[in-house]
Design a protein around this motif. Sequence first.
Motif, PDB file in Angstrom:
ATOM      1  N   THR A 151       0.725  -1.398  -0.209  1.00 30.91           N
ATOM      2  CA  THR A 151      -0.039  -0.071   0.019  1.00 30.91           C
ATOM      3  C   THR A 151       0.894   1.350   0.018  1.00 30.91           C
ATOM      4  O   THR A 151       0.459   2.304  -0.526  1.00 30.91           O
ATOM      5  N   ASP A 152       2.119   1.343   0.709  1.00 30.68           N
ATOM      6  CA  ASP A 152       2.960   2.404   0.612  1.00 30.68           C
ATOM      7  C   ASP A 152       3.340   2.475  -0.984  1.00 30.68           C
ATOM      8  O   ASP A 152       3.479   3.696  -1.176  1.00 30.68           O
ATOM      9  N   TYR A 153       3.824   1.463  -1.492  1.00 27.49           N
ATOM     10  CA  TYR A 153       4.073   1.591  -2.988  1.00 27.49           C
ATOM     11  C   TYR A 153       3.081   2.185  -3.769  1.00 27.49           C
ATOM     12  O   TYR A 153       3.065   3.120  -4.643  1.00 27.49           O
ATOM     13  N   ILE A 154       1.832   1.867  -3.607  1.00 31.98           N
ATOM     14  CA  ILE A 154       0.427   2.195  -4.442  1.00 31.98           C
ATOM     15  C   ILE A 154       0.295   3.876  -4.081  1.00 31.98           C
ATOM     16  O   ILE A 154       0.142   4.496  -4.984  1.00 31.98           O
ATOM     17  N   GLU A 155       0.595   4.067  -2.626  1.00 36.02           N
ATOM     18  CA  GLU A 155       0.411   5.626  -2.549  1.00 36.02           C
ATOM     19  C   GLU A 155       1.282   6.367  -3.277  1.00 36.02           C
ATOM     20  O   GLU A 155       1.115   7.472  -3.545  1.00 36.02           O
ATOM     21  N   GLU A 156       2.622   5.750  -3.317  1.00 39.85           N
ATOM     22  CA  GLU A 156       3.598   6.659  -4.149  1.00 39.85           C
ATOM     23  C   GLU A 156       3.703   6.980  -5.495  1.00 39.85           C
ATOM     24  O   GLU A 156       3.886   7.803  -6.098  1.00 39.85           O
ATOM     25  N   HIS A 157       3.065   5.670  -6.108  1.00 36.05           N
ATOM     26  CA  HIS A 157       2.887   5.709  -7.758  1.00 36.05           C
ATOM     27  C   HIS A 157       1.118   5.633  -8.106  1.00 36.05           C
ATOM     28  O   HIS A 157       1.267   5.123  -9.341  1.00 36.05           O
ATOM     29  N   TYR A 158       0.415   5.899  -7.477  1.00 37.47           N
ATOM     30  CA  TYR A 158      -1.006   5.895  -7.915  1.00 37.47           C
ATOM     31  C   TYR A 158      -1.222   6.784  -8.981  1.00 37.47           C
ATOM     32  O   TYR A 158      -2.083   6.441  -9.735  1.00 37.47           O
ATOM     33  N   LYS A 159      -0.559   7.898  -9.092  1.00 40.26           N
ATOM     34  CA  LYS A 159      -0.848   8.686 -10.319  1.00 40.26           C
ATOM     35  C   LYS A 159      -0.284   8.116 -11.900  1.00 40.26           C
ATOM     36  O   LYS A 159      -0.873   8.475 -12.893  1.00 40.26           O
ATOM     37  N   GLU A 160       0.458   6.962 -11.575  1.00 39.91           N
ATOM     38  CA  GLU A 160       0.899   6.392 -12.789  1.00 39.91           C
ATOM     39  C   GLU A 160       0.207   5.040 -13.126  1.00 39.91           C
ATOM     40  O   GLU A 160      -0.900   4.722 -12.307  1.00 39.91           O
ATOM     41  N   GLN A 161       0.360   4.656 -14.323  1.00 41.09           N
ATOM     42  CA  GLN A 161      -0.387   3.412 -14.793  1.00 41.09           C
ATOM     43  C   GLN A 161       0.336   2.066 -13.919  1.00 41.09           C
ATOM     44  O   GLN A 161       1.329   1.684 -14.367  1.00 41.09           O
ATOM     45  N   ILE A 162      -0.256   1.422 -12.997  1.00 39.76           N
ATOM     46  CA  ILE A 162       0.236   0.508 -12.149  1.00 39.76           C
ATOM     47  C   ILE A 162      -0.529  -0.916 -12.699  1.00 39.76           C
ATOM     48  O   ILE A 162      -1.494  -1.077 -12.329  1.00 39.76           O
ATOM     49  N   LEU A 163       0.379  -1.645 -13.429  1.00 42.02           N
ATOM     50  CA  LEU A 163      -0.161  -2.953 -13.954  1.00 42.02           C
ATOM     51  C   LEU A 163       0.195  -3.922 -12.889  1.00 42.02           C
ATOM     52  O   LEU A 163       1.053  -3.977 -12.085  1.00 42.02           O
ATOM     53  N   LEU A 164      -0.952  -4.981 -12.889  1.00 42.93           N
ATOM     54  CA  LEU A 164      -0.855  -6.039 -11.858  1.00 42.93           C
ATOM     55  C   LEU A 164       0.606  -6.758 -11.893  1.00 42.93           C
ATOM     56  O   LEU A 164       1.104  -7.284 -10.974  1.00 42.93           O
ATOM     57  N   GLU A 165       0.862  -7.060 -13.172  1.00 42.17           N
ATOM     58  CA  GLU A 165       2.160  -7.696 -13.435  1.00 42.17           C
ATOM     59  C   GLU A 165       3.383  -7.048 -13.094  1.00 42.17           C
ATOM     60  O   GLU A 165       4.261  -7.679 -12.513  1.00 42.17           O
ATOM     61  N   ASP A 166       3.372  -5.712 -13.139  1.00 40.36           N
ATOM     62  CA  ASP A 166       4.447  -4.991 -12.567  1.00 40.36           C
ATOM     63  C   ASP A 166       4.771  -4.826 -11.168  1.00 40.36           C
ATOM     64  O   ASP A 166       5.764  -5.237 -10.690  1.00 40.36           O
TER      65      ASP A 166
END
Length: 274
Positions: free
Chosen positions: A179-194
């Motif tokens: 969740t820390d990673y998501i909060e840091e990168h949520y503005k980007e396209q975060i793919l499940l694979e990545d």
Amino acid sequence: MLYEPLYRLEKTGIDIQYHTNKGKYVPAHWHAAVELIYILNGIGNVIFDGKDHPMVAGEFMLVDSNQIHEMKCAKASMMVVIQYSKNRMKNYVEDIDEMQISCTRENLEKEKLEAYLDICNLLKRLPPLYVTQPLGYYLQSQAIAMEVLFEVINHFAERRPDSVVTEKDSGLDRLAEITDYIEEHYKEQILLEDISSHFYLSREYFSRFFKKNMGVTFSRYVNQVRLMHIYYDICNTGDGIMELAEKHGFTNYKLFNRMFHEIYGCSPREVRQK
């Protein structure tokens, strides 16, 4: 994380928050504090353990420490949230870590109704203090919160198996990193694979693990985080709604509108007009 740092909680062991804005929404999250939510006006929903727990004015709900929960109060105009530090609670109850604390109105046992209503009556004393703020009101508020805690521990706490604690803490450590990673990168396209490969997990395992623990799919959670930030900016900036949606990572405008209305009970434009 998705919640404000509880600086006051570190000082006193008790943090009392008064929320008066409509449209409050917090995606699935957890914290070390025990949380009590008391609705003053309107309605709200708290989701945990895979269940939706509705609340109406005059009711309170307890959420245990490190319990993943999601809060949706689109039609609640005022609520009181009290958070208790378990570390500070050890000064009064040494084995508090071995206890599970929980209470919801719909699952309330008949023999505990009187205790529940007594706590409600204590909580009713907090808003007038907050509004009038007499000399020493903060001291009185803390005293009421401590009395509430006494009733909670005596009527809504029970011992939990050690195995449950160990398994839960292990999963939360990994979820915290995710969740820390998501909060840091949520503005980007975060793919499940990545993101699954970033944490050295298979795509299938990551997807199952996330849904099981957070109660929602990975993609929906990311969009919920985006919506929370968009809502804040709609209320606090003059930027265009489409501009804000794109700024915070939403590329599907139809999905954005549908999810926004589902969570906040109105359209983005209606929020801006208010």
